[in-house]
Design a protein around this motif. Structure first.
Motif, PDB file in Angstrom:
ATOM      1  N   HIS A  95       0.848  -1.195   0.000  1.00 31.33           N
ATOM      2  CA  HIS A  95       0.000   0.000   0.000  1.00 31.33           C
ATOM      3  C   HIS A  95       0.884   1.246   0.000  1.00 31.33           C
ATOM      4  N   SER A  96       0.552   2.196  -0.834  1.00 26.41           N
ATOM      5  CA  SER A  96       1.327   3.443  -0.877  1.00 26.41           C
ATOM      6  C   SER A  96       1.196   4.231   0.412  1.00 26.41           C
ATOM      7  N   TRP A  97      -0.028   4.229   0.948  1.00 23.03           N
ATOM      8  CA  TRP A  97      -0.320   4.901   2.210  1.00 23.03           C
ATOM      9  C   TRP A  97      -1.138   3.937   3.064  1.00 23.03           C
ATOM     10  N   PHE A  98      -1.416   4.301   4.297  1.00 18.99           N
ATOM     11  CA  PHE A  98      -2.052   3.344   5.194  1.00 18.99           C
ATOM     12  C   PHE A  98      -3.459   2.950   4.758  1.00 18.99           C
ATOM     13  N   ALA A  99      -4.172   3.856   4.116  1.00 16.62           N
ATOM     14  CA  ALA A  99      -5.553   3.538   3.723  1.00 16.62           C
ATOM     15  C   ALA A  99      -5.752   3.670   2.229  1.00 16.62           C
ATOM     16  N   GLY A 100      -4.765   3.263   1.444  1.00 12.36           N
ATOM     17  CA  GLY A 100      -4.946   3.289   0.009  1.00 12.36           C
ATOM     18  C   GLY A 100      -3.817   3.968  -0.720  1.00 12.36           C
ATOM     19  N   GLU A 101      -4.143   4.576  -1.847  1.00 12.68           N
ATOM     20  CA  GLU A 101      -3.132   5.160  -2.722  1.00 12.68           C
ATOM     21  C   GLU A 101      -2.885   6.637  -2.453  1.00 12.68           C
ATOM     22  N   HIS A 102      -3.588   7.198  -1.496  1.00 11.08           N
ATOM     23  CA  HIS A 102      -3.433   8.619  -1.207  1.00 11.08           C
ATOM     24  C   HIS A 102      -3.331   8.836   0.304  1.00 11.08           C
ATOM     25  N   LEU A 103      -2.669   9.908   0.666  1.00 12.90           N
ATOM     26  CA  LEU A 103      -2.580  10.295   2.072  1.00 12.90           C
ATOM     27  C   LEU A 103      -3.974  10.477   2.658  1.00 12.90           C
ATOM     28  N   SER A 104      -4.168  10.048   3.904  1.00 14.10           N
ATOM     29  CA  SER A 104      -5.428  10.268   4.596  1.00 14.10           C
ATOM     30  C   SER A 104      -5.143  10.596   6.057  1.00 14.10           C
ATOM     31  N   MET A 105      -6.207  10.880   6.783  1.00 18.02           N
ATOM     32  CA  MET A 105      -6.049  11.118   8.220  1.00 18.02           C
ATOM     33  C   MET A 105      -5.463   9.897   8.929  1.00 18.02           C
ATOM     34  N   ALA A 106      -5.618   8.718   8.341  1.00 18.45           N
ATOM     35  CA  ALA A 106      -5.023   7.526   8.934  1.00 18.45           C
ATOM     36  C   ALA A 106      -3.505   7.647   8.975  1.00 18.45           C
ATOM     37  N   ASP A 107      -2.907   8.187   7.916  1.00 22.17           N
ATOM     38  CA  ASP A 107      -1.458   8.400   7.896  1.00 22.17           C
ATOM     39  C   ASP A 107      -1.050   9.449   8.915  1.00 22.17           C
ATOM     40  N   ILE A 108      -1.840  10.494   9.020  1.00 25.07           N
ATOM     41  CA  ILE A 108      -1.521  11.551   9.976  1.00 25.07           C
ATOM     42  C   ILE A 108      -1.596  11.008  11.396  1.00 25.07           C
ATOM     43  N   GLN A 109      -2.595  10.203  11.681  1.00 29.62           N
ATOM     44  CA  GLN A 109      -2.719   9.601  13.009  1.00 29.62           C
ATOM     45  C   GLN A 109      -1.573   8.625  13.278  1.00 29.62           C
ATOM     46  N   MET A 110      -1.160   7.881  12.266  1.00 32.31           N
ATOM     47  CA  MET A 110      -0.104   6.891  12.444  1.00 32.31           C
ATOM     48  C   MET A 110       1.283   7.513  12.507  1.00 32.31           C
ATOM     49  N   SER A 111       1.417   8.773  12.140  1.00 32.59           N
ATOM     50  CA  SER A 111       2.753   9.366  12.058  1.00 32.59           C
ATOM     51  C   SER A 111       3.490   9.348  13.387  1.00 32.59           C
ATOM     52  N   PHE A 112       2.824   9.722  14.466  1.00 30.06           N
ATOM     53  CA  PHE A 112       3.510   9.789  15.764  1.00 30.06           C
ATOM     54  C   PHE A 112       4.015   8.419  16.213  1.00 30.06           C
ATOM     55  N   PRO A 113       3.167   7.370  16.248  1.00 22.31           N
ATOM     56  CA  PRO A 113       3.679   6.083  16.693  1.00 22.31           C
ATOM     57  C   PRO A 113       4.687   5.452  15.736  1.00 22.31           C
ATOM     58  N   VAL A 114       4.537   5.658  14.429  1.00 22.09           N
ATOM     59  CA  VAL A 114       5.518   5.078  13.505  1.00 22.09           C
ATOM     60  C   VAL A 114       6.870   5.759  13.661  1.00 22.09           C
ATOM     61  N   PHE A 115       6.881   7.069  13.784  1.00 20.47           N
ATOM     62  CA  PHE A 115       8.143   7.769  14.025  1.00 20.47           C
ATOM     63  C   PHE A 115       8.760   7.279  15.332  1.00 20.47           C
ATOM     64  N   ALA A 116       7.932   7.078  16.348  1.00 23.25           N
ATOM     65  CA  ALA A 116       8.436   6.584  17.629  1.00 23.25           C
ATOM     66  C   ALA A 116       8.968   5.162  17.505  1.00 23.25           C
ATOM     67  N   LEU A 117       8.270   4.327  16.745  1.00 20.49           N
ATOM     68  CA  LEU A 117       8.715   2.943  16.548  1.00 20.49           C
ATOM     69  C   LEU A 117      10.075   2.905  15.864  1.00 20.49           C
ATOM     70  N   LEU A 118      10.256   3.720  14.849  1.00 19.23           N
ATOM     71  CA  LEU A 118      11.531   3.748  14.149  1.00 19.23           C
ATOM     72  C   LEU A 118      12.640   4.315  15.024  1.00 19.23           C
ATOM     73  N   ALA A 119      12.279   5.214  15.938  1.00 19.78           N
ATOM     74  CA  ALA A 119      13.285   5.820  16.809  1.00 19.78           C
ATOM     75  C   ALA A 119      13.652   4.935  17.987  1.00 19.78           C
ATOM     76  N   ARG A 120      12.666   4.256  18.572  1.00 25.40           N
ATOM     77  CA  ARG A 120      12.866   3.547  19.838  1.00 25.40           C
ATOM     78  C   ARG A 120      12.869   2.029  19.721  1.00 25.40           C
ATOM     79  N   GLY A 121      12.324   1.523  18.609  1.00 28.33           N
ATOM     80  CA  GLY A 121      12.074   0.089  18.546  1.00 28.33           C
ATOM     81  C   GLY A 121      13.309  -0.771  18.452  1.00 28.33           C
ATOM     82  N   GLY A 122      14.414  -0.225  17.892  1.00 26.77           N
ATOM     83  CA  GLY A 122      15.609  -1.023  17.713  1.00 26.77           C
ATOM     84  C   GLY A 122      15.419  -2.150  16.714  1.00 26.77           C
ATOM     85  N   ILE A 123      14.552  -1.953  15.722  1.00 20.70           N
ATOM     86  CA  ILE A 123      14.212  -3.000  14.762  1.00 20.70           C
ATOM     87  C   ILE A 123      14.760  -2.620  13.393  1.00 20.70           C
ATOM     88  N   ASP A 124      15.517  -3.517  12.791  1.00 16.87           N
ATOM     89  CA  ASP A 124      16.132  -3.266  11.492  1.00 16.87           C
ATOM     90  C   ASP A 124      15.258  -3.812  10.358  1.00 16.87           C
TER      91      ASP A 124
END
Length: 222
Positions: free
Chosen positions: A160-189
């Motif tokens: 999927h290009s974005w979380f809810a289809g082929e275009h940016l949606s509020m779902a992407d905006i809502q997911m931005s904080f936890p995904v950024f945190a996951l990439l920063a804190r998760g220690g997952i490669d």
């Protein structure tokens, strides 16, 4: 005019981003975290929970970022720019809006807490024990939970290009904080599709304007 009560380094950044995507006029009331990293008491004068984000709109006071984003979309997005219309995508949209805080953020918050047990403000005499406890919980349970979430998100974004289809949606905006945190804190490669999604977010002019207006957005671990 809409008013955003904005706490630095917080979920309110994504509300500012949403407002920029919708090209809405708004003003920002700024708050700084205390040394404890908690929100200041002044926010309780706006909303009893004393949390950010809080948005005011013509006398209406709204809290909880997911509820705010849904309100903004329903009220100020008549053309559906930030909500998909195809039925399957609408199901995904609803899922990710709720998943962000309901499923993904709790283990991320736990990761932050347990990784801090060996540091101030934990009393000096308890830091060694706290550090050992934190590492034990992370190794024994928490890291596996975050790995599961990370692989789930990575698999979804692989197709999927974005979380809810082929275009940016509020779902992407809502997911931005936890995904950024996951990439920063998760220690997952090995999360190339998740990293690519993050780069697409950061390239959006509305995101860049939101950073200019809301302030630098970094998370512990970055």
């Amino acid at each position: 005019m809409l008013t955003v009560h904005h706490l630095n380094q917080s979920r309110s950044q994504r509300v500012i981003w949403a407002l920029e995507e919708l090209s809405l006029p708004y003003e920002i009331v700024r708050y700084q975290r205390e040394k404890s990293m908690l929100a200041p008491e002044a926010l309780k004068k706006v909303h009893p929970l004393g949390k950010s984000p809080v948005v005011e709109d013509n006398g209406l006071v709204l809290a909880e970022s997911g509820a705010i984003l849904e309100y903004l979309q329903e009220t100020y997005d008549p053309d559906g720019l930030l909500k998909p219309q195809e039925p399957t995508q609408k199901v995904q949209y609803r899922f990710w809006l709720h998943y962000a805080e309901g499923s993904l953020m709790p283990p991320l918050l736990m990761k932050l807490v347990f990784s801090s047990l060996g540091k101030p403000p934990v009393p000096f005499g308890l830091r060694t024990l706290g550090k050992a406890l934190g590492k034990g919980v992370e190794k024994g349970w928490l890291n596996q939970q975050l790995e599961t979430h990370a692989r789930y998100i990575e698999s979804h974004l692989a197709s999927h290009s974005w979380f809810a289809g082929e275009h940016l949606s509020m779902a992407d905006i809502q997911m931005s904080f936890p995904v950024f945190a996951l990439l920063a804190r998760g220690g997952i490669d090995n999360l190339p599709h998740t990293q690519a999604w993050k780069k697409k977010v950061e390239m959006r002019p509305a995101w860049q304007r939101a950073i200019q207006k809301g302030g630098p957005f970094t998370l512990p671990g970055e």
